[in-house]
Enzyme design. Structure first.
Site, mmCIF file in Angstrom:
data_model
loop_
_atom_site.group_PDB
_atom_site.id
_atom_site.type_symbol
_atom_site.label_atom_id
_atom_site.label_comp_id
_atom_site.label_asym_id
_atom_site.label_seq_id
_atom_site.Cartn_x
_atom_site.Cartn_y
_atom_site.Cartn_z
ATOM 1 N N GLY A 292 0.839 -1.194 0.000
ATOM 2 C CA GLY A 292 0.000 0.000 0.000
ATOM 3 C C GLY A 292 0.869 1.236 0.000
ATOM 4 N N MET B 94 5.230 2.592 1.431
ATOM 5 C CA MET B 94 6.517 2.197 2.002
ATOM 6 C C MET B 94 7.173 3.417 2.616
ATOM 7 S SD MET B 94 8.767 0.029 2.782
ATOM 8 C CE MET B 94 10.300 0.438 3.605
ATOM 9 N N ASN C 131 10.112 4.607 3.203
ATOM 10 C CA ASN C 131 11.489 5.032 2.933
ATOM 11 C C ASN C 131 11.719 6.421 3.531
ATOM 12 O OD1 ASN C 131 11.631 2.773 0.959
ATOM 13 N ND2 ASN C 131 10.318 4.102 -0.257
ATOM 14 N N HIS D 84 0.244 6.354 9.181
ATOM 15 C CA HIS D 84 1.067 5.163 9.452
ATOM 16 C C HIS D 84 2.496 5.378 8.959
ATOM 17 C CE1 HIS D 84 1.627 0.645 9.612
ATOM 18 N NE2 HIS D 84 2.610 0.998 8.783
ATOM 19 N N GLU D 85 2.643 5.808 7.718
ATOM 20 C CA GLU D 85 3.989 5.954 7.142
ATOM 21 C C GLU D 85 4.767 7.069 7.831
ATOM 22 O OE1 GLU D 85 4.837 3.550 5.354
ATOM 23 O OE2 GLU D 85 2.797 2.818 5.114
#
Length: 1056
Positions: free
Chosen positions: A433, A435, A437, A472-473
């Site tokens: 969904g 990432m 990074n 979330h990220e």
């Protein structure tokens, strides 16, 4: 050939996968006589012999004497007489750091220290043509390009630690490969006293021009001091091993510079460095995008590295790109751009903080920014969102969310965001969904883009999903990036924290969403469904192989991890939890931690705040939840004024007396006489107690009319099964109970009956509360998982007719209240609830729903440019219209899928295309999932397959398709994102007969023959679900059927 179907390409495919090609056209060609044929054959043979003789004489006279290839010059332990000085013909390290090395410009003789190169697996089977100067050299050796999911043992090599990577890389779309040079500064690990080789992780990477030099800082020399070494590939070419001279073993503080050149793949399986594309709507030109996905263990596909989360280092990256591409992004801002050679630009990026390899990322493309950085001014971090030009107007919602979440996290954690910028990029095809990074967060389109155009507007549920994904990220900037778990067995820590913090952040920004209430249904559903199976795993288990790593990215790590952290929060209280979190982040910034570090901080702060008893510690409580799979069901019995509690493991398909799993369970409860006021546990049920007696819960010994309910606000991870007197009391006073408790009771009752802890009359009685609870959105959401299980297992049985009538009777009042007309002034929760009620009404064929849905869809068909269907109702209307309609609706929907540029709209349509009841359309749809020109992205393959597999008519066709094309599917999707495992899992929902097991066993045998071990493992886990379904059908079907018939008769419910 009975039961076969014709796929695209004119093949008749039978159920067993055999193919027949037929041609209905007229005869074609010209007549040739026998004499003419003989003469023509003689001439062709003579010409062939002549060409062979001429070639032989020419080449035998002029063959040059060539140097042996690098593989022939490699050092050999068995032939020491061929060894030479490893420094011969080496280029200076200074130029190797950032300049494209000589071997990429002209193929030069390799040094004797270079190992034998394993051939690079090239995805494209066409032979590469000679590239221009500076591009990737011709790769003559090729291997079988079929992808077999080989399970690799992940050996942890100690002795050396990376300090700094300096990487120059030039990814090339046309040749599907990347040229690169790499310098890693490494240091000997003082904790390891033995003399170990340097071991780099690689996957399909060719290495040359290896050099080992003393670090200039260590040697204080003006000239480079090179060291002798042996190097070679390890087992299965999964590592690259460099052995230094034993004399260096006495130097405990040894620091080195490891320099090498490499060629790696640019894949099309969404792993490592990969390529994807989109069509520019302005000029209809295909635009290529180079993107990366290194998590969890795919940095090794891009460059040789120490590919482990505990091997943190700094990264200085330089990218060489074609001048035709407008931008390159990485984790850090660009420090300098320059012309590298004619037609190419070199972008040098600032050095990253210490981080693991899986967080490194870069993108090369012609995507554009949304120009939010101009609005930021001097705000740090600078935030920008990158996407295709036509999607720029869909980025405003995401930017708004980022700007609201960041201050909350900085204040909650007490630590400012560490990087100067955050780029968010919507990648055209993306496996996860999103990432995290560090500094360059990548998303699939539907997880970032929210259309503002009324016709394409997203549903309330989609907007909530986007907000939560972004939250979330961003939370990973602290948990996962700044502080990283040491190994993948603690993946749940970073993912659980990111999930839990996303709920907290969204609740802060949008309290009207009541997202913490939704948590008690959504996360428990995701986790408990998986954790009830015999095939479940402990949230932390011994991760040893690549399959283990990929397997651990599942609802157990995410949802169960989130639930356990929320449980910890309730145990120690909000203040202690936050203080412990802040101390942990401060203490381990830029380093690694494990769960025991978290336990220590939580224990200390819990004791200081007085919320955790001094005779308890968090490790003592949590070990039982972390080290074993599953979760408990707590049985509650009245004994006069007291309560007696017992625990056992909740298991499907039924309880197992031989399973003695026990947990350290926090107990909270309330009665209609006692309201506690907080969620901090008052009692503990430990593993060594057979039962826990809670004294004087009630004021009277005769108390059957008094209610008692446990696990307040569902803060802890267990189900509750009451004695019959308690169930009846709860039913009588159901409407007076707290909102979350009502939802919890319905969900527990449905699942306790599924596992034979309860007779089905209890959950059916609670389901009837929906009849009057028209506005209770959480209660309806809680009913959905248990109802879906019954739908799937009854849909092909005689009892479904009675079940459908019963549910239609229950749903009717709510649907009559809400209907399929959506007003403009409803709240977020009301919009979600209307869609859920409509979904149930149409699913159970309530004609007022199905007829209106068809009418609204046909209205859209009359004017395709104007969609009259409201965003929140698209899912139910699209699916119902295609299920009730014919091929015209299906082709119209597929055309709209290809036309729309809204990612969320595409996902709605993809799901609805599997709703049709026309077998030939379902067959066509399945074939489109492995057709690269169909418009269905690889990221959506499992979604499309699941849409067919969840169709009562389509699931057998889905199984046939998978069985007949398993190798082609495996080659097409690769093994990076468990796509085939998801497909197999979706097949099992209707499988509840013995012959279904035989079908799966045949598929497993075929996968074993093809070497698809990961797929075979997925089938093994799916077999457990089928066994559970068979057991349920054998043991529970008849009793449920009897209860349904009794209710329908008693309430005189119309069966039609």
């Amino acid at each position: 050939m009975e039961g076969g179907y014709v796929n695209e390409g004119g093949q008749l495919k039978t159920k067993n996968g055999q193919k027949y090609i037929f041609n209905n056209g007229p005869p074609s060609g010209v007549y040739v006589s026998r004499a003419c044929l003989i003469i023509s054959a003689f001439i062709m043979v003579a010409a062939l012999i002549s060409s062979v003789l001429i070639t032989y004489f020419l080449t035998s006279q002029g063959l040059p004497i060539t140097e042996p290839p690098p593989s022939a010059q490699a050092q050999s332990k068995d032939h020491p007489e061929h060894q030479t000085d490893s420094r011969a013909n080496a280029t200076p390290l200074v130029s190797a750091k950032f300049d494209i090395p000589d071997w990429l410009k002209t193929k030069k003789e390799a040094t004797t220290s270079s190992p034998e190169l394993p051939p690079v697996i090239v995805q494209n089977e066409d032979k590469l043509t000679a590239p221009p100067v500076g591009d990737i050299p011709v790769i003559e050796e090729t291997l079988d390009t079929s992808i077999k999911s080989t399970d690799r043992l992940l050996q942890l090599y100690e002795g050396w630690r990376p300090l700094h990577y300096r990487i120059v890389i030039e990814p090339n779309v046309e040749s599907s490969a990347s040229n690169g040079s790499l310098v890693i500064e490494i240091a000997r690990d003082p904790k390891v006293t033995s003399w170990e080789p340097i071991v780099l992780d690689v996957y399909n990477v060719s290495i040359s021009n290896v050099r080992v030099i003393r670090s200039p800082a260590e040697s204080n020399a003006t000239e480079e001091v090179e060291l002798d070494f042996d190097s070679d590939y390890g087992d299965n070419n999964a590592t690259f091993v460099i052995k230094l001279a034993k004399e260096l073993s006495t130097e405990s503080n040894l620091r080195l510079m490891l320099s090498l050149d490499f060629v790696s793949q640019v894949t099309d399986t969404l792993q490592g460095i990969y390529k994807t594309s989109y069509v520019n709507p302005g000029n209809k030109q295909l635009q290529w995008v180079i993107s990366t996905q290194f998590s969890p263990i795919d940095a090794r596909r891009a460059f040789p590295c120490f590919d482990r989360p505990d091997m943190k280092a700094n990264f200085t990256l330089s990218i060489i790109r074609d001048i035709k591409t407008s931008m390159a992004l990485s984790n850090m801002p660009i420090s300098h751009s320059s012309s590298h050679r004619p037609g190419y630009i070199r972008d040098d990026f600032m050095t990253t903080p210490k981080m693991p390899t899986y967080l490194l990322a870069f993108i090369v493309s012609n995507m554009v920014d949304s120009r939010f950085a101009l609005l930021d001014g001097d705000i740090v971090p600078r935030v920008e969102i990158w996407t295709r030009p036509t999607f720029v107007d869909m980025t405003h919602y995401a930017y708004k969310m980022v700007r609201q979440f960041l201050p909350y996290y900085e204040e909650y954690f007490g630590i400012k965001n560490k990087l100067p910028k955050i780029d968010l990029v919507s990648v055209p095809d993306f496996g996860f969904g999103a990432m995290e990074n560090w500094g360059l967060i990548t998303f699939r389109d539907s997880a970032l883009l929210v259309p503002e155009d009324q016709e394409l507007a997203s549903s309330s549920e989609h907007m909530q999903y986007v907000a939560q994904i972004i939250a979330h990220e961003l939370a990973h900037n602290w948990f996962g990036n700044l502080v990283t778990p040491k190994w993948w067995d603690d993946l749940w820590l970073k993912e659980g924290f990111a999930c839990y913090m996303s709920y907290k952040a969204l609740n802060q920004v949008h309290p009207e969403f009541q997202i913490m209430d939704t948590f008690t249904v959504l996360e428990f559903k995701e986790s408990m469904q998986h954790d009830a199976a015999n095939t479940s795993h402990a949230i932390s288990f011994d991760v040893k192989t690549s399959n283990d790593v990929r397997r651990i990215f599942d609802p157990i790590s995410y949802s169960k991890g989130t639930i356990l952290l929320r449980m910890l929060n309730s145990i120690v209280g909000d203040e202690a939890f936050r203080s412990a979190t802040q101390d942990l982040l401060q203490s381990f910034s830029y380093e690694n931690m494990n769960r025991n570090d978290l336990w220590a901080f939580l224990t200390r702060h819990g004791h200081e705040k007085g919320t955790l008893s001094k005779d308890l510690n968090v490790k003592q409580i949590m070990d039982s939840w972390i080290a074993q799979p599953g979760y408990p069901v707590v049985h509650v019995e009245r004994a006069g004024a007291d309560l007696v509690l017992r625990q056992e493991r909740y298991l499907l398909p039924a309880r197992n007396p031989l399973d003695h799993s026990r947990w350290f369970i926090p107990i909270t409860y309330e009665t209609d006489e006692l309201h506690k006021g907080d969620n901090i546990p008052t009692h503990w049920m430990t593993q060594d107690l057979d039962q826990l007696v809670i004294k004087d819960v009630f004021t009277k010994k005769i108390n059957n009319d008094n209610v008692v309910y446990l696990n307040l606000n569902r803060e802890s991870y267990y189900r509750v099964n009451y004695d019959m007197a308690s169930w009846l009391a709860l039913k009588k006073k159901f409407s007076t109970l707290p909102r979350i408790t009502r939802a919890q009771l319905l969900d527990d009752a449905l699942h306790l009956s599924q596992a034979e802890y309860l007779p089905y009359d209890i959950p059916l009685t609670f389901l009837m509360e929906l009849f009057t609870s028209v506005d209770d959105e959480l209660l309806w959401s809680a009913a959905k998982p248990g109802l879906n299980y019954l739908i799937y297992n009854l849909k092909r049985e005689p009892a479904y007719e009675t079940f459908r009538a019963f549910m239609k009777f229950i749903v009717r009042p709510a649907f009559d209240h809400y209907g399929l007309n959506e007003p403009d002034n409803e709240s977020h929760l009301q919009l979600k609830h209307r869609a859920l009620v409509a979904n149930f009404a149409c699913k159970f064929n309530y004609d007022r729903c199905t007829q209106v849905a068809q009418m609204k869809f046909r209205e859209w068909m009359r004017d395709a440019k104007k969609n009259p269907i409201k965003p929140n109702l698209k899912s139910v209307i699209y699916c119902t219209a295609l299920a009730e309609g014919s091929y015209q609706e299906w082709y119209f929907a597929y055309k709209q899928y290809k036309r729309t540029n809204s990612a969320s709209e595409k996902e709605e349509i993809l799901t609805s295309l599997g709703c049709t009841t026309k077998p030939w359309l379902l067959s066509k749809y399945l074939n489109l999932t492995i057709n690269s020109t169909s418009g269905i992205l690889k990221q959506d393959g499992a979604l499309a397959f699941r849409a067919v597999a969840s169709n009562a008519i389509g699931y057998e066709m889905a199984f046939d398709f998978l069985q007949s094309n398993i190798k082609e599917i495996a080659d097409y999707y690769g093994d990076g994102f468990s796509t085939i495992s998801e497909m197999i899992k979706s097949l099992t929902i209707y499988m509840n007969k013995d012959y279904h097991k035989q079908q799966l066993q045949a598929l497993a045998a075929n996968c074993r023959k093809l070497g698809l071990k990961a797929v075979e493992m997925a089938i093994g886990m799916a077999m457990e679900q089928v066994n559970d379904n068979i057991y349920w059908r054998t043991h529970s079907y008849d009793s449920l059927k009897g209860f349904l018939e009794g209710i329908v008769s008693e309430f005189q419910i119309n069966i039609f």
